[in-house]
Design a protein around this motif. Structure first.
Motif, mmCIF file in Angstrom:
data_model
loop_
_atom_site.group_PDB
_atom_site.id
_atom_site.type_symbol
_atom_site.label_atom_id
_atom_site.label_comp_id
_atom_site.label_asym_id
_atom_site.label_seq_id
_atom_site.Cartn_x
_atom_site.Cartn_y
_atom_site.Cartn_z
ATOM 1 N N SER A 91 0.827 -1.213 0.000
ATOM 2 C CA SER A 91 0.000 0.000 0.000
ATOM 3 C C SER A 91 0.862 1.265 0.000
ATOM 4 O O SER A 91 0.379 2.347 0.324
ATOM 5 C CB SER A 91 -0.923 -0.001 1.234
ATOM 6 O OG SER A 91 -0.161 -0.005 2.435
ATOM 7 N N THR A 92 2.133 1.130 -0.355
ATOM 8 C CA THR A 92 3.046 2.267 -0.375
ATOM 9 C C THR A 92 2.600 3.327 -1.374
ATOM 10 O O THR A 92 2.219 3.011 -2.503
ATOM 11 C CB THR A 92 4.470 1.799 -0.729
ATOM 12 O OG1 THR A 92 4.913 0.837 0.234
ATOM 13 C CG2 THR A 92 5.443 2.977 -0.741
ATOM 14 N N THR A 93 2.642 4.588 -0.958
ATOM 15 C CA THR A 93 2.271 5.701 -1.838
ATOM 16 C C THR A 93 3.304 6.817 -1.726
ATOM 17 O O THR A 93 4.106 6.849 -0.774
ATOM 18 C CB THR A 93 0.883 6.267 -1.474
ATOM 19 O OG1 THR A 93 0.902 6.711 -0.105
ATOM 20 C CG2 THR A 93 -0.195 5.211 -1.642
ATOM 21 N N PHE A 94 3.262 7.727 -2.693
ATOM 22 C CA PHE A 94 4.127 8.912 -2.645
ATOM 23 C C PHE A 94 3.245 10.145 -2.757
ATOM 24 O O PHE A 94 2.465 10.282 -3.693
ATOM 25 C CB PHE A 94 5.149 8.887 -3.788
ATOM 26 C CG PHE A 94 6.114 10.034 -3.746
ATOM 27 C CD1 PHE A 94 7.230 9.998 -2.933
ATOM 28 C CD2 PHE A 94 5.891 11.171 -4.520
ATOM 29 C CE1 PHE A 94 8.126 11.058 -2.895
ATOM 30 C CE2 PHE A 94 6.770 12.238 -4.488
ATOM 31 C CZ PHE A 94 7.892 12.178 -3.660
ATOM 32 N N ASN A 95 3.380 11.032 -1.771
ATOM 33 C CA ASN A 95 2.607 12.269 -1.749
ATOM 34 C C ASN A 95 3.396 13.356 -2.485
ATOM 35 O O ASN A 95 4.437 13.811 -1.993
ATOM 36 C CB ASN A 95 2.322 12.687 -0.300
ATOM 37 C CG ASN A 95 1.324 13.821 -0.217
ATOM 38 O OD1 ASN A 95 1.454 14.834 -0.896
ATOM 39 N ND2 ASN A 95 0.315 13.659 0.633
ATOM 40 N N CYS A 96 2.908 13.753 -3.644
ATOM 41 C CA CYS A 96 3.627 14.738 -4.462
ATOM 42 C C CYS A 96 3.643 16.121 -3.814
ATOM 43 O O CYS A 96 4.597 16.891 -4.007
ATOM 44 C CB CYS A 96 3.002 14.809 -5.849
ATOM 45 S SG CYS A 96 3.149 13.288 -6.803
ATOM 46 N N MET A 97 2.602 16.461 -3.073
ATOM 47 C CA MET A 97 2.539 17.760 -2.413
ATOM 48 C C MET A 97 3.583 17.858 -1.306
ATOM 49 O O MET A 97 4.295 18.851 -1.171
ATOM 50 C CB MET A 97 1.146 17.988 -1.847
ATOM 51 C CG MET A 97 0.040 18.058 -2.901
ATOM 52 S SD MET A 97 0.184 19.514 -3.956
ATOM 53 C CE MET A 97 -0.181 20.812 -2.779
ATOM 54 N N GLY A 99 1.042 3.409 5.693
ATOM 55 C CA GLY A 99 1.142 4.863 5.704
ATOM 56 C C GLY A 99 2.186 5.404 6.652
ATOM 57 O O GLY A 99 1.984 6.438 7.292
ATOM 58 N N VAL A 100 3.345 4.725 6.756
ATOM 59 C CA VAL A 100 4.420 5.194 7.634
ATOM 60 C C VAL A 100 5.223 6.267 6.895
ATOM 61 O O VAL A 100 5.829 5.986 5.856
ATOM 62 C CB VAL A 100 5.348 4.035 8.045
ATOM 63 C CG1 VAL A 100 6.453 4.538 8.972
ATOM 64 C CG2 VAL A 100 4.555 2.921 8.711
ATOM 65 N N LYS A 158 9.976 9.570 9.560
ATOM 66 C CA LYS A 158 9.806 9.077 10.924
ATOM 67 C C LYS A 158 10.977 8.174 11.288
ATOM 68 O O LYS A 158 11.379 7.311 10.509
ATOM 69 C CB LYS A 158 8.492 8.298 11.047
ATOM 70 C CG LYS A 158 8.052 8.036 12.475
ATOM 71 C CD LYS A 158 6.643 7.449 12.497
ATOM 72 C CE LYS A 158 6.131 7.292 13.926
ATOM 73 N NZ LYS A 158 4.737 6.771 13.945
ATOM 74 N N THR A 159 11.546 8.379 12.470
ATOM 75 C CA THR A 159 12.694 7.572 12.883
ATOM 76 C C THR A 159 12.243 6.162 13.244
ATOM 77 O O THR A 159 11.090 5.936 13.637
ATOM 78 C CB THR A 159 13.426 8.196 14.074
ATOM 79 O OG1 THR A 159 12.550 8.208 15.213
ATOM 80 C CG2 THR A 159 13.876 9.615 13.758
ATOM 81 N N LEU A 160 13.170 5.216 13.140
ATOM 82 C CA LEU A 160 12.842 3.832 13.475
ATOM 83 C C LEU A 160 12.511 3.696 14.955
ATOM 84 O O LEU A 160 11.672 2.866 15.337
ATOM 85 C CB LEU A 160 14.017 2.918 13.104
ATOM 86 C CG LEU A 160 14.405 2.860 11.625
ATOM 87 C CD1 LEU A 160 15.459 1.793 11.399
ATOM 88 C CD2 LEU A 160 13.192 2.586 10.747
ATOM 89 N N ALA A 161 13.151 4.509 15.783
ATOM 90 C CA ALA A 161 12.853 4.463 17.220
ATOM 91 C C ALA A 161 11.403 4.838 17.491
ATOM 92 O O ALA A 161 10.727 4.208 18.322
ATOM 93 C CB ALA A 161 13.799 5.390 17.976
ATOM 94 N N ASP A 162 10.915 5.859 16.782
ATOM 95 C CA ASP A 162 9.518 6.268 16.955
ATOM 96 C C ASP A 162 8.550 5.222 16.399
ATOM 97 O O ASP A 162 7.455 5.024 16.938
ATOM 98 C CB ASP A 162 9.274 7.613 16.268
ATOM 99 C CG ASP A 162 9.948 8.767 16.991
ATOM 100 O OD1 ASP A 162 10.203 8.625 18.207
ATOM 101 O OD2 ASP A 162 10.234 9.788 16.346
ATOM 102 N N ILE A 163 8.962 4.547 15.333
ATOM 103 C CA ILE A 163 8.122 3.499 14.755
ATOM 104 C C ILE A 163 7.959 2.331 15.725
ATOM 105 O O ILE A 163 6.884 1.731 15.833
ATOM 106 C CB ILE A 163 8.727 3.008 13.424
ATOM 107 C CG1 ILE A 163 8.670 4.132 12.370
ATOM 108 C CG2 ILE A 163 8.007 1.768 12.908
ATOM 109 C CD1 ILE A 163 9.376 3.793 11.076
#
Length: 267
Positions: free
Chosen positions: A115-121, A144-145, A149-154
């Protein structure tokens, strides 16, 4: 009859092998045992009990799987110009970030899940991410990660003693009880032989995007969260004494383009 114990049994349930004498008893046994009456085609059968009928059943099961896979490959939406354009744009954006993103052909599970996406905005990736905790036999899928975002926060909702979810905390107790310095985040290096599996160690203090730079990603990243004192048979590149460690920051070579539908060995 195993339901009423009064009449002679005439039927046998394909699912649970219970004997019944009538339609009424069949319905009663399904309700009492929550049985759907459908034979389990993948149920284990010992060699001593394996018959020609079981062999024929397995053959028909494989034929059904083949028809299903073929139908998925022929699905019109999977081959539409819009879908191909989106995949091309996604790979192209990843290439500009020094990430070799590769997509699998239609019908593969990872292709369907992704479900990976790229937000152009925002000019930002929102990754489909899988976390595997091998010491607890646990897997979690995140959607939607954001790439900054750092891996620690994930990992905080999973192994942080304070911020982790109570249910998850109980399952991943061994990670939470261990010191943070003992936790390692690894990602398998793609396109290697099965007898030469190696892993890259990721930096928990850096963003997901920084950790993915210079790496080959097949559909979406899969991260292995391990403990240094418990991990076995997971050789980190550069720590086995035979191969140098990869430096993702110093890699400046251009990544080769991937043609649509090209099959890659992800082992």
């Amino acid at each position: 009859c195993e339901t009423c114990s009064n009449e002679e049994a005439k039927y046998r349930c394909p699912r649970c092998m219970k004997y019944s004498c009538s339609l009424l008893c069949v319905k009663k046994h399904k309700l009492a045992l929550s049985c759907n009456g459908v034979r389990d085609k993948t149920a284990f059968i010992s060699v001593n009990e394996f018959t020609d009928l079981n062999l024929l059943s397995d053959y028909r099961f494989l034929e059904d799987v083949g028809r299903t896979a073929d139908a998925a490959a022929r699905h019109a939406t999977m081959h539409s110009p819009t879908t191909k354009k989106l995949l091309y744009c996604l790979r192209n954006k990843a290439r500009k970030c020094n990430i070799d993103l590769r997509t699998l052909p239609v019908g593969f599970t990872k292709r369907r899940e992704n479900s990976t996406t790229f937000n152009c905005m925002e000019k930002k990736f929102y990754w489909h991410l899988k976390l595997i905790f091998p010491h607890c036999h646990a897997e979690y899928t995140l959607k939607g990660v954001p790439d900054d975002k750092t891996l620690a926060d994930i990992l905080k909702p999973y192994i942080d003693p304070v911020e982790s979810d109570p249910v998850v905390c109980q399952r991943l107790r061994i990670y939470i009880m261990s010191p943070q310095s003992d936790v390692q985040i690894l990602m398998k290096i793609e396109n290697r032989k099965q007898n030469s599996v190696r892993y890259n160690e990721l930096d928990a203090s850096r963003s997901l995007l920084d950790n993915l730079k210079g790496k080959i990603i097949i559909e979406y990243p899969t991260l292995f969260v391990v403990l240094k004192t418990l991990k076995k048979d997971m050789v980190i590149l550069g720590q086995d004494g035979s191969e140098p460690a990869e430096n993702s920051d110093s890699e400046s070579s251009s990544l080769s383009s991937v043609e649509e539908g090209e099959i890659r060995d992800s082992a």
